[in-house]
Design a protein around this motif. Sequence first.
Motif, PDB file in Angstrom:
ATOM      1  N   TRP A 266      22.367  28.170  12.932  1.00  9.85           N
ATOM      2  CA  TRP A 266      21.090  27.820  12.322  1.00  9.85           C
ATOM      3  C   TRP A 266      21.215  26.533  11.523  1.00  9.85           C
ATOM      4  CZ3 TRP A 266      16.271  29.756  12.807  1.00  9.85           C
ATOM      5  CH2 TRP A 266      16.114  31.036  13.360  1.00  9.85           C
ATOM      6  N   VAL A 267      20.197  25.685  11.642  1.00  8.62           N
ATOM      7  CA  VAL A 267      20.054  24.487  10.832  1.00  8.62           C
ATOM      8  C   VAL A 267      18.658  24.532  10.217  1.00  8.62           C
ATOM      9  CG1 VAL A 267      19.904  21.976  10.841  1.00  8.62           C
ATOM     10  CG2 VAL A 267      21.650  23.128  12.218  1.00  8.62           C
ATOM     11  N   CYS A 268      18.597  24.408   8.892  1.00 11.32           N
ATOM     12  CA  CYS A 268      17.326  24.517   8.174  1.00 11.32           C
ATOM     13  C   CYS A 268      17.006  23.200   7.475  1.00 11.32           C
ATOM     14  CB  CYS A 268      17.399  25.650   7.143  1.00 11.32           C
ATOM     15  SG  CYS A 268      15.897  25.857   6.164  1.00 11.32           S
ATOM     16  N   TRP A 269      15.794  22.690   7.709  1.00 10.02           N
ATOM     17  CA  TRP A 269      15.349  21.469   7.036  1.00 10.02           C
ATOM     18  C   TRP A 269      14.737  21.842   5.688  1.00 10.02           C
ATOM     19  CZ3 TRP A 269      11.108  17.682   9.286  1.00 10.02           C
ATOM     20  CH2 TRP A 269      11.035  16.545   8.447  1.00 10.02           C
ATOM     21  N   GLU A 270      15.411  21.426   4.622  1.00 10.33           N
ATOM     22  CA  GLU A 270      14.896  21.653   3.272  1.00 10.33           C
ATOM     23  C   GLU A 270      14.273  20.347   2.765  1.00 10.33           C
ATOM     24  OE1 GLU A 270      16.374  23.885  -0.735  1.00 10.33           O
ATOM     25  OE2 GLU A 270      17.458  22.063  -0.203  1.00 10.33           O
ATOM     26  N   TYR A 271      12.984  20.239   2.932  1.00 11.58           N
ATOM     27  CA  TYR A 271      12.226  19.064   2.506  1.00 11.58           C
ATOM     28  C   TYR A 271      11.632  19.383   1.140  1.00 11.58           C
ATOM     29  CZ  TYR A 271       8.814  15.209   2.975  1.00 11.58           C
ATOM     30  OH  TYR A 271       8.061  14.069   2.804  1.00 11.58           O
ATOM     31  N   GLU A 272      12.071  18.672   0.104  1.00 15.43           N
ATOM     32  CA  GLU A 272      11.800  19.082  -1.273  1.00 15.43           C
ATOM     33  C   GLU A 272      10.459  18.559  -1.804  1.00 15.43           C
ATOM     34  OE1 GLU A 272      15.427  17.895  -3.285  1.00 15.43           O
ATOM     35  OE2 GLU A 272      16.316  19.849  -2.843  1.00 15.43           O
ATOM     36  N   LYS A 273       9.408  18.819  -1.064  1.00 11.26           N
ATOM     37  CA  LYS A 273       8.068  18.377  -1.458  1.00 11.26           C
ATOM     38  C   LYS A 273       7.668  18.935  -2.828  1.00 11.26           C
ATOM     39  CE  LYS A 273       3.732  16.938  -0.904  1.00 11.26           C
ATOM     40  NZ  LYS A 273       3.354  15.509  -1.072  1.00 11.26           N
ATOM     41  N   ARG A 274       8.066  20.146  -3.134  1.00 14.39           N
ATOM     42  CA  ARG A 274       7.680  20.777  -4.404  1.00 14.39           C
ATOM     43  C   ARG A 274       8.085  19.924  -5.606  1.00 14.39           C
ATOM     44  NH1 ARG A 274       6.543  21.738  -8.623  1.00 14.39           N
ATOM     45  NH2 ARG A 274       6.221  23.701  -9.737  1.00 14.39           N
ATOM     46  N   TRP A 275       9.200  19.242  -5.504  1.00 16.99           N
ATOM     47  CA  TRP A 275       9.697  18.464  -6.643  1.00 16.99           C
ATOM     48  C   TRP A 275       9.276  16.993  -6.580  1.00 16.99           C
ATOM     49  CZ3 TRP A 275      10.329  22.628  -8.838  1.00 16.99           C
ATOM     50  CH2 TRP A 275      11.076  23.676  -8.315  1.00 16.99           C
ATOM     51  N   TYR A 276       8.665  16.574  -5.480  1.00 15.94           N
ATOM     52  CA  TYR A 276       8.280  15.175  -5.290  1.00 15.94           C
ATOM     53  C   TYR A 276       6.854  15.140  -4.743  1.00 15.94           C
ATOM     54  CZ  TYR A 276      13.286  14.275  -5.737  1.00 15.94           C
ATOM     55  OH  TYR A 276      14.584  14.220  -6.189  1.00 15.94           O
ATOM     56  N   ALA A 277       5.894  15.211  -5.654  1.00 17.04           N
ATOM     57  CA  ALA A 277       4.489  15.315  -5.238  1.00 17.04           C
ATOM     58  C   ALA A 277       4.045  14.119  -4.408  1.00 17.04           C
ATOM     59  CB  ALA A 277       3.599  15.451  -6.474  1.00 17.04           C
ATOM     60  N   GLY A 278       4.663  12.948  -4.619  1.00 14.71           N
ATOM     61  CA  GLY A 278       4.256  11.760  -3.894  1.00 14.71           C
ATOM     62  C   GLY A 278       4.844  11.629  -2.508  1.00 14.71           C
ATOM     63  N   ALA A 279       5.741  12.543  -2.143  1.00 14.72           N
ATOM     64  CA  ALA A 279       6.351  12.483  -0.808  1.00 14.72           C
ATOM     65  C   ALA A 279       5.322  12.830   0.261  1.00 14.72           C
ATOM     66  CB  ALA A 279       7.528  13.454  -0.725  1.00 14.72           C
ATOM     67  N   ALA A 280       5.534  12.330   1.466  1.00 13.05           N
ATOM     68  CA  ALA A 280       4.638  12.645   2.581  1.00 13.05           C
ATOM     69  C   ALA A 280       4.597  14.151   2.814  1.00 13.05           C
ATOM     70  CB  ALA A 280       5.114  11.933   3.847  1.00 13.05           C
ATOM     71  N   GLY A 281       3.506  14.633   3.372  1.00 15.56           N
ATOM     72  CA  GLY A 281       3.394  16.055   3.670  1.00 15.56           C
ATOM     73  C   GLY A 281       4.341  16.461   4.791  1.00 15.56           C
ATOM     74  N   LEU A 282       4.889  17.657   4.687  1.00 17.44           N
ATOM     75  CA  LEU A 282       5.831  18.122   5.696  1.00 17.44           C
ATOM     76  C   LEU A 282       5.183  18.467   7.041  1.00 17.44           C
ATOM     77  CD1 LEU A 282       8.690  18.985   6.543  1.00 17.44           C
ATOM     78  CD2 LEU A 282       8.193  21.248   5.569  1.00 17.44           C
ATOM     79  N   PRO A 283       3.997  19.089   7.098  1.00 19.38           N
ATOM     80  CA  PRO A 283       3.491  19.558   8.398  1.00 19.38           C
ATOM     81  C   PRO A 283       3.500  18.500   9.491  1.00 19.38           C
ATOM     82  CG  PRO A 283       2.189  20.532   6.655  1.00 19.38           C
ATOM     83  CD  PRO A 283       3.125  19.556   5.985  1.00 19.38           C
ATOM     84  N   GLU A 284       3.079  17.282   9.172  1.00 18.68           N
ATOM     85  CA  GLU A 284       3.035  16.246  10.201  1.00 18.68           C
ATOM     86  C   GLU A 284       4.417  15.693  10.551  1.00 18.68           C
ATOM     87  OE1 GLU A 284       1.726  14.252   6.263  1.00 18.68           O
ATOM     88  OE2 GLU A 284       1.567  16.205   7.256  1.00 18.68           O
ATOM     89  N   LEU A 285       5.418  16.025   9.753  1.00 15.83           N
ATOM     90  CA  LEU A 285       6.784  15.560  10.013  1.00 15.83           C
ATOM     91  C   LEU A 285       7.604  16.562  10.824  1.00 15.83           C
ATOM     92  CD1 LEU A 285       7.709  14.177   6.467  1.00 15.83           C
ATOM     93  CD2 LEU A 285       6.737  12.927   8.402  1.00 15.83           C
ATOM     94  N   LEU A 286       7.121  17.796  10.940  1.00 15.42           N
ATOM     95  CA  LEU A 286       7.939  18.845  11.541  1.00 15.42           C
ATOM     96  C   LEU A 286       8.277  18.582  13.004  1.00 15.42           C
ATOM     97  CD1 LEU A 286       6.452  22.096   9.969  1.00 15.42           C
ATOM     98  CD2 LEU A 286       8.766  21.185   9.657  1.00 15.42           C
ATOM     99  N   ALA A 287       7.298  18.186  13.804  1.00 11.81           N
ATOM    100  CA  ALA A 287       7.564  17.970  15.231  1.00 11.81           C
ATOM    101  C   ALA A 287       8.556  16.829  15.464  1.00 11.81           C
ATOM    102  CB  ALA A 287       6.263  17.719  15.992  1.00 11.81           C
ATOM    103  N   PRO A 288       8.356  15.641  14.867  1.00 11.81           N
ATOM    104  CA  PRO A 288       9.370  14.596  15.047  1.00 11.81           C
ATOM    105  C   PRO A 288      10.714  14.963  14.432  1.00 11.81           C
ATOM    106  CG  PRO A 288       7.632  13.852  13.550  1.00 11.81           C
ATOM    107  CD  PRO A 288       7.162  15.117  14.166  1.00 11.81           C
ATOM    108  N   GLY A 289      10.701  15.729  13.340  1.00  9.54           N
ATOM    109  CA  GLY A 289      11.958  16.168  12.743  1.00  9.54           C
ATOM    110  C   GLY A 289      12.739  17.080  13.669  1.00  9.54           C
ATOM    111  N   ARG A 290      12.030  17.971  14.337  1.00  8.49           N
ATOM    112  CA  ARG A 290      12.678  18.848  15.319  1.00  8.49           C
ATOM    113  C   ARG A 290      13.307  18.038  16.438  1.00  8.49           C
ATOM    114  NH1 ARG A 290      11.079  20.782  20.253  1.00  8.49           N
ATOM    115  NH2 ARG A 290      11.978  22.797  20.899  1.00  8.49           N
ATOM    116  N   GLU A 291      12.561  17.088  16.972  1.00 11.44           N
ATOM    117  CA  GLU A 291      13.088  16.273  18.063  1.00 11.44           C
ATOM    118  C   GLU A 291      14.309  15.478  17.624  1.00 11.44           C
ATOM    119  OE1 GLU A 291      12.116  16.540  21.181  1.00 11.44           O
ATOM    120  OE2 GLU A 291      10.809  18.112  20.406  1.00 11.44           O
ATOM    121  N   HIS A 292      14.283  14.984  16.396  1.00  7.82           N
ATOM    122  CA  HIS A 292      15.421  14.226  15.876  1.00  7.82           C
ATOM    123  C   HIS A 292      16.661  15.104  15.782  1.00  7.82           C
ATOM    124  CE1 HIS A 292      17.406  10.965  13.754  1.00  7.82           C
ATOM    125  NE2 HIS A 292      17.800  11.820  12.830  1.00  7.82           N
TER     126      HIS A 292
END
Length: 262
Positions: free
Chosen positions: A227-253
Amino acid sequence: MKLAFSTLGVPGMPVADVVRLAAGNGYQGVELRAHAEEPVNVGLTQLERSVVAEEFKRGGVEILTVAGYARVAAEGDDKPVLDELAGLVDLAHDLSAPYVRVFPGGGDQGPADADAAAARRLGAAAPHAADRGVRILLETHDSHRAGADVARVVGTVGHGQIGAIWDVMHTWLAGEEPVASHAVLAPHLGYVQVKDIASAEDTTPLPLGAGTLPLKECLDTLDQDGWVCWEYEKRWYAGAAGLPELLAPGREHLLRLGAPKQ
C-alpha cells in the motif's frame, strides 16, 4: 501497488463523498483521519460505525487506517495514552480497518526516555490490538523522524501487532536516504505515506511530482503489492490547491513511478 489517500486532504468531507472520490479516481483505499472535527472519530456510536463501514463496503473502497493522534512517547502518565490507543484500536476493528496510525511525540525528552516510554506503551497496547485484529503503526514523525528512530522503538517492542509507517517527507527531512530508511523499516513496515513539497523550508503540499521529495527512489524499494497512501496536508495549509482535482493525475504519477522495471 495499491493506492490510498488520506482524508487530511479533504477536511470535513462527508463519508459518502470520500468513498465516491476514491472509487471515481481509482484509489483502492482511504486513510481516515480520526479527529473530533472529522466525520469519523472515536465518539461514534456502534450504529454510526456500522453505517461508515457499510458505506465503504458498498463503494468497493477499503478503510486502510484509522489515523489517530496518540503520542506514544509523550511525557506523562501511561494511562491516558493507553486509553487513547484502546479507543483507536476498537474504532479500527469496528470499521474493519487493519491499521491504527500513531505518532511518537517525544518532545524535548532525551532519546532514551522517549524510546522507553513509546516501547512500554506500545507493548502494553499490543495484546488488545491482537485480540481485535488490528496492527498499531508508529509513523516516522516529529521526535522520531528517521526510519532508524522508529525501527529502534518497534524493534524493542518485538510484537507482530506493532509496526511502522514510512512517511517519506520526514525521513528525507532527517537526512536519511530512501534505501537506508527502507532497510531499517522493512521488517516492520505497514505501508508508505507519500507527498511532495518544494523544500525543507516550505512544506506546503504540492501535486505529486511537482516538488523535491525522492518519490521514485522510495517506491523503487517497495514490494509491488504494498500500500502507498498520499497524505496531502490540506488541513494545515488552507491556501494549497484542493485535493479532489489532483487525485487522478496523482494516481497516474504514482503508477508510472512504481511500474516494474523492464
